[in-house]
Every structure is written in structure tokens, then in C-alpha cells.
Design an enzyme around this catalytic site. Sequence first.
Site, PDB file in Angstrom:
ATOM      1  N   ARG A 124      31.920   8.843 -31.375  1.00 51.95           N
ATOM      2  CA  ARG A 124      30.783   9.371 -32.783  1.00 51.95           C
ATOM      3  C   ARG A 124      29.918  10.092 -33.078  1.00 51.95           C
ATOM      4  O   ARG A 124      30.189  11.638 -33.745  1.00 51.95           O
ATOM      5  CB  ARG A 124      29.562   7.973 -32.994  1.00 51.95           C
ATOM      6  CG  ARG A 124      28.627   8.363 -34.444  1.00 51.95           C
ATOM      7  CD  ARG A 124      28.372   7.122 -34.704  1.00 51.95           C
ATOM      8  NE  ARG A 124      28.056   5.620 -34.472  1.00 51.95           N
ATOM      9  CZ  ARG A 124      27.243   5.665 -33.243  1.00 51.95           C
ATOM     10  NH1 ARG A 124      25.908   6.582 -32.797  1.00 51.95           N
ATOM     11  NH2 ARG A 124      27.071   4.511 -32.411  1.00 51.95           N
ATOM     12  N   LYS A 130      39.706  20.041 -49.845  1.00 47.96           N
ATOM     13  CA  LYS A 130      39.644  20.399 -50.753  1.00 47.96           C
ATOM     14  C   LYS A 130      41.214  21.977 -49.984  1.00 47.96           C
ATOM     15  O   LYS A 130      41.901  21.241 -49.716  1.00 47.96           O
ATOM     16  CB  LYS A 130      38.811  20.921 -51.684  1.00 47.96           C
ATOM     17  CG  LYS A 130      38.430  19.994 -52.087  1.00 47.96           C
ATOM     18  CD  LYS A 130      38.366  19.007 -52.693  1.00 47.96           C
ATOM     19  CE  LYS A 130      38.084  17.697 -53.031  1.00 47.96           C
ATOM     20  NZ  LYS A 130      36.415  17.590 -53.326  1.00 47.96           N
TER      21      LYS A 130
HETATM   22  C1  LIG Z   1      35.295  17.490 -54.139  1.00 42.96           C
HETATM   23  C2  LIG Z   1      34.233  17.492 -53.559  1.00 42.96           C
HETATM   24  C3  LIG Z   1      32.960  16.931 -53.418  1.00 42.96           C
HETATM   25  C4  LIG Z   1      32.645  15.695 -52.386  1.00 42.96           C
HETATM   26  O1  LIG Z   1      33.369  15.585 -51.101  1.00 42.96           O
HETATM   27  P1  LIG Z   1      34.743  14.341 -51.217  1.00 42.96           P
HETATM   28  O2  LIG Z   1      35.099  14.812 -49.351  1.00 42.96           O
HETATM   29  O3  LIG Z   1      34.995  14.211 -52.065  1.00 42.96           O
HETATM   30  O4  LIG Z   1      33.500  13.719 -50.427  1.00 42.96           O
HETATM   31  C5  LIG Z   1      31.535  17.619 -53.238  1.00 42.96           C
HETATM   32  N1  LIG Z   1      31.582  19.109 -53.913  1.00 42.96           N
HETATM   33  C6  LIG Z   1      32.585  19.817 -54.143  1.00 42.96           C
HETATM   34  C7  LIG Z   1      32.705  20.365 -55.179  1.00 42.96           C
HETATM   35  C8  LIG Z   1      34.295  18.305 -54.201  1.00 42.96           C
HETATM   36  O5  LIG Z   1      35.341  19.751 -54.862  1.00 42.96           O
END
Ligand SMILES: *Cc1c(COP(=O)(O)O)cnc(C)c1O
Length: 388
Positions: free
Chosen positions: A54, A203
Site C-alpha cells: 500500500r 484516458k
Molecule cells: C475520467 C475523468 C476523471 C475521473 O477519472 P477516473 O479514472 O475515471 O476515476 C476526472 N477528470 C476527468 C477530466 C476525466 O475525464
Amino acid sequence: MHNDKFENMKFGTKAIHAGIKPDPSTGAIMTPVFQTSTYAQSAPGNHKGYEYSRTHNPTRDALQKNLAALENGKHGICFSSGMAAIDCIIKLLNPGDEVISANDLYGGSYRIFTKIFANYGIKFHFIDMSDIQNIENYVNEKTRLIWAETPTNPMMHIIDLRGASEIAKKHGILFGVDNTFASPYLQTPLDFGADIIMHSVTKYIAGHSDVVMGALVVNDDELHEKLSFLQNSSGGVPGPQDCFLVLRGIKTLHLRMQRHCENGKKVAELLKSHPKVGEVYWPGFPSHQNHDIAKQQMRDFGGMISFCLKDDNIEEAFRILENFKFFTLAESLGGVESLCGHPASMTHASIPKEEREKVGLKDSLIRLSVGIEDIEDLIWDLNQAIGR
Ligand SMILES: *Cc1c(COP(=O)(O)O)cnc(C)c1O
């Protein structure tokens, strides 16, 4: 030569080399997946820097160093999701503290602010930051954090990073930037004075739609210590296999981003000239309200594009979304494959309609994450789905 001189490397070289060393025990060129929860100690407290996964894990450490280098920062911290990373930032605050946030932001961020942290006595102001002078109107002695996304989601406004960080510095407030939409290839907000960079690594950084992960990057040692303490106490850490996948994805981040930008430009231009399409939101257009700032702080304009239909007909928008052959209707963005989404019913459904309308998020608005397929096929798909 490995890893220590990454300040002098160009972006693509950093993506491939920063923080990465061949494994000392075998020479393995890829950082191994250290799938272990704990580490042997030769005497109580006598260990090799690793006690429990962790707190630290070697696969995660390599990724954290790499991400820090890509953002021109000193420290990276990886989380089990982007939301866990945001959660950690807000836990720096105390009841009574106030946050000034951009009003055009990721729906999940709006949700955690208003539905969770508001119950812990933290106050959030949601404002239009495309004119940063608006920030000054909300600063008071309780303000602790300015929170921005740029480009914003899904309206593609651009927030002036240098201007916002000057306001934050003047008042001794932390300035945090969700850099998910730009990726570190397009924009490194620490260089413009931001204090904390946040990513949904899910992303562009991971890039292959196979991992959920978040990250923070900071320069300040004390801030890094506080955030690491919060993370280790709360426990939102990623597993080593996911860290490995992200390290693998990052090696092509610069190549993928180049293609996302090239394809994005062509898709934006096609949409702009399409008779059924109304407004097209993309910061690369010289007519975009913040194009000059985008040019100053971004290397290129990315592959995220939103557009409305001229008649703002929601049924027609749904028909288009269902007709796409290559743009897959799905939440998320930034992967190699093109995706399309309907913010009003998907990513931004947790934002009330009045709030959505305040930022111009119409019911027919379609958001595209333009992937890295061949552009001819994407253009074909847009034409056949939208129709004439
Ligand atoms: C997807 C996203 C998040 C959240 O991230 P997760 O990995 O889905 O928890 C936060 N900010 C933006 C701009 C995003 O596109």
C-alpha cells in the site's frame, strides 16, 4: 545513462526512459510486475526501502517517476482511479475551507465535491474561469484551493494557467489542474505555476482503454509528503499489473498524441463545414474564444471535440450516436479507438440541467474522442452517421 538526467530529455525520450532501469537482478528491459503485497526484512525494520505494497511498490515507483518527469515535476503519486486522486487533494482541506472550481468540469468531480465533501463542511464555488478575473470575485480568507480543468469538459474552454496561478500565488492558495484532457504531451501546467497536477491516467496516458488509474504530480516536497500520507492512510493505490500496463502504454504517448491531434484537426474542420452541425467546440480554431491562450500553453490542440446540431434536436443526436460504425458510444476518452458520447445523459448526467445550460451544454451536444485510426475511415463514418 539510465533515468537520472531526464530534465534534459525531450518528451518522447522521457516517455520511454524516465524512471525506468533494466531490472538489476536479471537485466529485464521491462520493469517487472512486482506482484507482491509485502517484502522480507532481515531484522525488524531492516529492509530495502519496501515494507508493504500500500505504501510502496517497485512497479508503481517506476511509473511515478516516469509521470513526474513527463509533467516536469519532482514527485508523482499513482492512485487506483482519477477520482481517488481528486479525493486525496480535497482531503488536504478542513471543514470551513472553500474551493473555487471551474463550472465546466468532469461530472464525477462535480459529484464528489457537492455530494460528498460538501457534507464535510467544505464549500465549493463553481465559476466560469474562461475569464480568470472571475476568480478574484470569490477569493476570501477561507479559500484554500483553485481547481481547474483545461481544456474543459465538454465545452473545450481554455483556462489561462499562468493567470490563474498568479492569482493563487498572490493569495497563498493552492492551484490544482486536472490535466486529463490535454495529457502531459500537450500541456505541463507546473511550468505555468500550478501546484498540483491531476490525471485520470485511464484516458490518454494509459491510452488503450484497459486500465482505470489516477495520478498526482507536484514539485513541493512538503505537499508531496502530505499527499502520500493521505494516500497511504486512505488506501486508494493501484495494483502492480495496472502500473505495468500504464508504463507500457506511456512508451507511445507522444506518437499517439501526434495522431490524435492530426485526426482531431481534420474532424473539427469537417464538422465545422457540415450543414447539419451547429457550434463546433475545439480550441484549435482561430475563432475559438481562448485560442491565443491555448496557443501559449498547449503544444497542439488535441483530439477532443464537441459539437451541437443546428436544430438542437436530441432525438437526432441519439440517432447519430447509434449510427456510428467506428466511433463507439461509450463513456471515457483518450484511447486509441474513437469514442463518442452524449454528455447530458452520460458523463454529465450528475450535473443538474440548469447548471448544464449555464455552461452552454445543450441537449444535442455530442462529444468525440478522436482516436488514431486512419482519418479516411473516420471522415467516412462521420458523414454517413450525420447524413445530409
Ligand atoms: C475520467 C475523468 C476523471 C475521473 O477519472 P477516473 O479514472 O475515471 O476515476 C476526472 N477528470 C476527468 C477530466 C476525466 O475525464
